[in-house]
Every structure is written in C-alpha cells, then in structure tokens.
Enzyme design. Structure first.
Site, PDB file in Angstrom:
ATOM      1  CG  HIS A   1      79.807  43.136  66.781  1.00 47.14           C
ATOM      2  ND1 HIS A   1      81.051  43.302  66.229  1.00 47.14           N
ATOM      3  CD2 HIS A   1      79.087  44.225  66.411  1.00 47.14           C
ATOM      4  CE1 HIS A   1      81.075  44.449  65.556  1.00 47.14           C
ATOM      5  NE2 HIS A   1      79.892  45.025  65.652  1.00 47.14           N
TER       6      HIS A   1
ATOM      7  CD  GLU B   1      76.730  45.130  62.519  1.00 49.13           C
ATOM      8  OE1 GLU B   1      76.723  46.364  62.610  1.00 49.13           O
ATOM      9  OE2 GLU B   1      77.336  44.396  63.305  1.00 49.13           O
TER      10      GLU B   1
ATOM     11  N   GLY C   1      83.078  49.963  60.308  1.00 51.93           N
ATOM     12  CA  GLY C   1      84.170  50.864  60.674  1.00 51.93           C
ATOM     13  C   GLY C   1      85.081  51.245  59.516  1.00 51.93           C
TER      14      GLY C   1
ATOM     15  CB  SER D   1      80.287  52.673  57.228  1.00 57.20           C
ATOM     16  OG  SER D   1      81.548  52.127  57.551  1.00 57.20           O
TER      17      SER D   1
ATOM     18  N   GLY E   1      77.873  51.950  65.052  1.00 57.43           N
ATOM     19  CA  GLY E   1      79.071  51.962  65.890  1.00 57.43           C
ATOM     20  C   GLY E   1      79.619  53.375  66.011  1.00 57.43           C
ATOM     21  N   GLY E   2      80.536  53.717  65.134  1.00 58.17           N
ATOM     22  CA  GLY E   2      81.249  55.002  65.194  1.00 58.17           C
ATOM     23  C   GLY E   2      80.362  56.216  65.418  1.00 58.17           C
TER      24      GLY E   2
HETATM   25  P1  PGA Z   1      80.280  51.180  62.439  1.00 53.99           P
HETATM   26  O1  PGA Z   1      80.055  49.867  63.353  1.00 53.99           O
HETATM   27  O2  PGA Z   1      78.972  51.906  62.405  1.00 53.99           O
HETATM   28  O3  PGA Z   1      81.357  51.922  63.111  1.00 53.99           O
HETATM   29  O4  PGA Z   1      80.657  50.668  61.086  1.00 53.99           O
HETATM   30  C1  PGA Z   1      78.901  49.103  63.225  1.00 53.99           C
HETATM   31  C2  PGA Z   1      78.969  47.913  64.119  1.00 53.99           C
HETATM   32  O5  PGA Z   1      80.071  47.409  64.410  1.00 53.99           O
HETATM   33  O6  PGA Z   1      77.930  47.434  64.571  1.00 53.99           O
END
Ligand code: PGA
Length: 235
Positions: free
Chosen positions: A90, A158, A164, A195, A216-217
C-alpha cells in the site's frame, strides 16, 4: 448475468466495532466482500466467514517466515487468524514505512506459499495522463511481481493522488490504465482504489475491466458498504 465485483474494505488503523458490521450484514450472504481490520481484530472478525460468507484480509505481512523480527506478523500467523487475502505494498506503507519493491516481492511470495491471496497495490503519485500512469504501474509491477505466479495475485490500481483525497480518477483514466496493464502483464483481476464511495461507485462498477474496489474511508461505514454491494451485484 451477474458479475462478481469484489469489495475490499481496508479499515487502516481504525477500529470499526464488529457489532456495527454485524448489524449491517444481518444474516445475509456476501460472497464478494473482504473485510481487512487491524491485526488485533482479525480473529474476532473471522466469525463473519461462517455467518455471512464474508472473506477476511490483513493489511500487511512480514517478508520473513518467523524468528527475531520484533513487531512483525508472519503469513502463517495470518492464515491461522483466518486471512484469505492480504494487502501488500500500500502506498502508505511505501511512503511512511519505506517499504521497497523488492521487500514487497518477498511478502507476496510468502503469502502465496501460505495460500493467502496478495492484493498488490500500485499507482502513480502525481495526477498525469494515462500513458504516464501505465508506465509507472508497469515498472512497479515488474519488480513487485518478479518470479510470481500471476494467477495467484490481485492487483489494486490506486492513483496515490486519489487516496483519501475525495478526488476520484476519471472513468476514462481508470479504464485505459487497467485495460492496458491487463494487456501487457496478463494479470486478470484488477481492483480500483482511491476515494471510492457512494457518490461515484456506480460509474466505477460499470467499467467492465474493473473487477472490484479497494475501499478506505467508506469502509468505516458498514451501512454504506452494504448498500453499495446490494445495488452493484446486478450486472
Ligand atoms: P480511500 O482509501 O478509499 O480512503 O481513498 C483507499 C485506500 O487507501 O486503499
């Protein structure tokens, strides 16, 4: 025909109470949901495997099998705790923990040896065109996946600038990068991450070459995850 779109929820270093997921999942079966809590919560969350067919993932693994590596957790320990998947490489670990591509390569091999599917993260840090992104991703994958059986890994594309930030990559960008990466590498299963949330998931789940999302979020809100899954598994 139904298309399986995998939802991989990365809680990062956040606690999501198991009771909240339990309430959202109810007694339903989810064969396309992977929950990745912190190491300490893995065993607790593993009960969802039986009750809801949910799969379990870890967020990191040691590149070593055992021994004097204080603070590390091995792939066999993750397997014992119930992990089916493990996120590796990551961008937060590359940036904050200085993980190198060759270290990630060892982690991937360790996971495969222990029958855990690695979810290998890659993505460019600056928002540029698709050609730039493809070049960046192919060169990272080339090192991370050296001597690795490509049928045994999942890749998560990603773009770092989208993680994020609330800035999701465009459909055109995602489509073009993932299609080209699949063509060049032969990798068949690629997730999008960055995101991904309830305001953009429909556009992304509609892209044929995207096999799932690394979230993530939004994964901290079990109700939102369940709603997105229920509305998606209909392609
Ligand atoms: P996010 O994170 O959905 O908050 O952008 C994704 C990730 O870090 O895998």
């Amino acid at each position: 025909m139904k298309r399986k779109f995998l939802f991989v929820c990365n809680f990062k270093m956040n606690t999501v109470k198991k009771a909240e997921y339990k309430k959202a999942l109810q007694k339903d079966v989810y064969n396309n949901l992977v929950l990745c809590p912190n190491f300490c919560d893995l065993k607790e969350y593993s009960s969802f495997k039986k009750s809801n067919s949910v799969m379990l993932g870890a967020q990191n693994v040691s590149e070593y099998a055992n021994g004097a590596h204080t603070g590390e957790v091995s792939a066999s320990m993750l397997k014992n705790a119930g992990a089916d998947f493990c996120i590796v490489g990551h961008s937060e670990r590359k940036q904050n923990n200085y993980e190198t591509l060759s270290q990630i390569n060892l982690k991937i091999k360790m996971l495969i040896d222990n029958n855990i599917t690695p979810i290998v993260c890659t993505g460019e840090s600056v928002a540029r065109d698709e050609e730039y992104a493809v070049r960046f991703v192919l060169s990272e994958l080339n090192e991370m996946l050296k001597d690795v059986d490509l049928n045994k890994v999942i890749v998560a594309y990603e773009p770092i600038w989208a993680i994020g930030s609330g800035k999701v990559a465009s459909v055109k960008h995602i489509k073009s990068v993932i299609t080209t990466v699949k063509q060049y590498t032969g990798i068949s299963f690629v997730l999008y991450g960055g995101s991904f949330n309830q305001s953009n998931y429909q556009d992304i789940t509609d892209i044929d070459c995207v096999d799932g999302a690394l979230i993530g979020g939004a994964s901290l809100k079990p109700d939102v995850i369940v709603q997105m899954i229920q509305k998606t598994d209909i392609k």
